[in-house]
Scaffold this motif. Structure first.
Motif, PDB file in Angstrom:
ATOM      1  N   GLY A   1      11.151   8.634  -1.865  1.00  0.00           N
ATOM      2  CA  GLY A   1      11.698   7.845  -2.967  1.00  0.00           C
ATOM      3  C   GLY A   1      10.620   7.060  -3.675  1.00  0.00           C
ATOM      4  N   ILE A   2      10.698   5.731  -3.569  1.00  0.00           N
ATOM      5  CA  ILE A   2       9.850   4.862  -4.378  1.00  0.00           C
ATOM      6  C   ILE A   2       8.355   5.018  -4.066  1.00  0.00           C
ATOM      7  N   ARG A   3       8.012   5.440  -2.849  1.00  0.00           N
ATOM      8  CA  ARG A   3       6.592   5.627  -2.530  1.00  0.00           C
ATOM      9  C   ARG A   3       5.952   6.683  -3.428  1.00  0.00           C
ATOM     10  N   GLN A   4       6.750   7.561  -3.992  1.00  0.00           N
ATOM     11  CA  GLN A   4       6.224   8.602  -4.869  1.00  0.00           C
ATOM     12  C   GLN A   4       5.564   8.022  -6.128  1.00  0.00           C
ATOM     13  N   LEU A   5       5.810   6.750  -6.410  1.00  0.00           N
ATOM     14  CA  LEU A   5       5.108   6.106  -7.522  1.00  0.00           C
ATOM     15  C   LEU A   5       3.595   6.169  -7.324  1.00  0.00           C
ATOM     16  N   LEU A   6       3.159   6.220  -6.058  1.00  0.00           N
ATOM     17  CA  LEU A   6       1.723   6.278  -5.755  1.00  0.00           C
ATOM     18  C   LEU A   6       1.093   7.595  -6.212  1.00  0.00           C
ATOM     19  N   ASN A   7       1.939   8.545  -6.626  1.00  0.00           N
ATOM     20  CA  ASN A   7       1.422   9.829  -7.101  1.00  0.00           C
ATOM     21  C   ASN A   7       1.087   9.822  -8.592  1.00  0.00           C
ATOM     22  N   PHE A   8       1.141   8.660  -9.232  1.00  0.00           N
ATOM     23  CA  PHE A   8       0.814   8.611 -10.661  1.00  0.00           C
ATOM     24  C   PHE A   8      -0.571   9.212 -10.914  1.00  0.00           C
ATOM     25  N   GLY A   9      -0.619  10.215 -11.773  1.00  0.00           N
ATOM     26  CA  GLY A   9      -1.873  10.889 -12.108  1.00  0.00           C
ATOM     27  C   GLY A   9      -2.286  11.955 -11.116  1.00  0.00           C
TER      28      GLY A   9
END
Length: 364
Positions: free
Chosen positions: A246-254
């Protein structure tokens, strides 16, 4: 010195400061009884820090062994992991023994994966020596190696038992390698923290060098502050979503495009530089399609140019899409992209893979 605690499947502390390597044995002895420890490092870091850490561990009563592999992304594979496992088995490591990952993100990923699968899991300690590993990869428990098909396609979630971040080790980095960590720090600013983004913009290239006499503010302390803020953000995301669903996927930006750039280059473009290009491509495409509230592309481009990043991607949308579709973040016919809404806030958008090439093309 800063101390941050992570409460995930394993609770552990992260120490951030200076001159910590010589006391590594003391910190590790607080969480592990005397046992065998295998220092895993590459041949570059070995020359710089292995003796210091090995002596510190020996002085604390640990039986120290060392495994050294050739530095570089080309060593991040199953063969290296296999060799580590064989070495530890030959030296009769048991489930009460541990691994010490001494080095950058590649070392931490390899060593952590070996720890996760040796005897079905033993403890390991992260001692990051690069800015990138300090701000990002040493925390959170993602471990793994590359396959020929793509980056990080084999791995496990396996939290460390301790992270020792000695910021003095950054002094031996080239500026280009230091930039890899800057890209990840910029990522944290874009996805969560305008304050961090502005801190990076304020100090820019001066983060890399020692502060001048009487220069204010003191940029040497700014590096520690940047590491602390990045780690705190990652700590919070990991504690909320350890398994990255879920929200940890924000760390995949770029990272979806960034990993594709790495793969297309045969890993001659380093991770941070590829992520920098990936953030620009994604933010430009999001702006083009009206998917963000403000022009995040211009702000990201400005900060990357302030650090003198090379920002032009040499690959076509077709090449990048082909590589991206093998990314581990793909799920069936869709892939989740991280899009900036404004600096300090990103969101997840599930995208049909049939639309990915057009999206990437809009960002080039």
């Amino acid at each position: 010195m800063e101390k941050i605690q992570v409460k995930a499947s394993r609770t552990y502390d992260i120490y951030i400061g200076r001159n910590l390597l010589k006391d590594a044995g003391m910190y590790i002895s607080e969480i592990l009884p005397t046992c065998k420890l295998c220092i895993i490092t590459d041949d570059v870091v070995s020359e710089l820090y292995k003796d210091t850490v090995s002596q510190a561990l020996s002085d604390a009563g640990f039986d120290v062994h060392t495994f050294v592999f050739k530095a570089g992304e080309n060593s991040k594979n199953m063969e290296t992991v296999h060799n580590i496992l064989e070495y530890m088995a030959e030296n009769e490591f048991t489930r009460s023994d541990g691994i010490v990952a001494l080095g950058g993100g590649i070392t931490g990923d390899i060593a952590g994966f070996a720890a996760a699968i040796f005897l079905r899991g033993i403890q390991f300690i992260q001692i990051p020596t690069t800015f990138l590993a300090a701000v990002d990869s040493s925390v959170g428990g993602k471990t793994g190696v590359n396959l020929h098909a793509g980056k990080n396609l084999t791995g496990a979630f396996w939290q460390p038992s301790l992270v020792l971040c000695d910021c003095d080790t950054f002094s031996t980095l080239s500026y280009e390698i230091f930039l890899d960590g800057v890209a990840e720090a910029v990522k944290y600013g874009v996805i969560i923290s305008l304050e961090l983004f502005e801190l990076l913009l304020l100090h820019n290239q001066r983060l890399f060098s020692e502060p001048l006499v009487n220069e204010k503010p003191d940029h040497s302390d700014a590096v520690i502050e940047v590491v602390k803020q990045c780690v705190q953000i990652k700590r919070d995301l990991v504690m909320e979503d350890e398994q990255d669903t879920g929200i940890r996927q924000l760390l995949n930006f770029g990272h979806t495009v960034g990993h594709a750039i790495e793969k297309c280059s045969g890993y001659t473009v380093t991770h941070g530089h590829a992520v920098a290009m990936g953030m620009l491509i994604i933010s430009k495409a999001a702006h083009t399609f009206g998917l963000c509230k403000t022009d995040c592309f211009s702000a990201i481009e400005e900060i990357l140019k302030t650090f003198n990043f090379p920002v032009t991607c040499p690959y076509t949308a077709e090449e990048l899409t082909r590589a991206a579709l093998k990314d581990k973040k793909r799920a069936g016919k869709s892939i989740t992209l991280v899009l900036p809404e404004y600096i300090g806030h990103c969101y997840l958008k599930k995208t049909d893979i049939s639309n990915l090439e057009a999206f990437i093309k809009a960002g080039l």
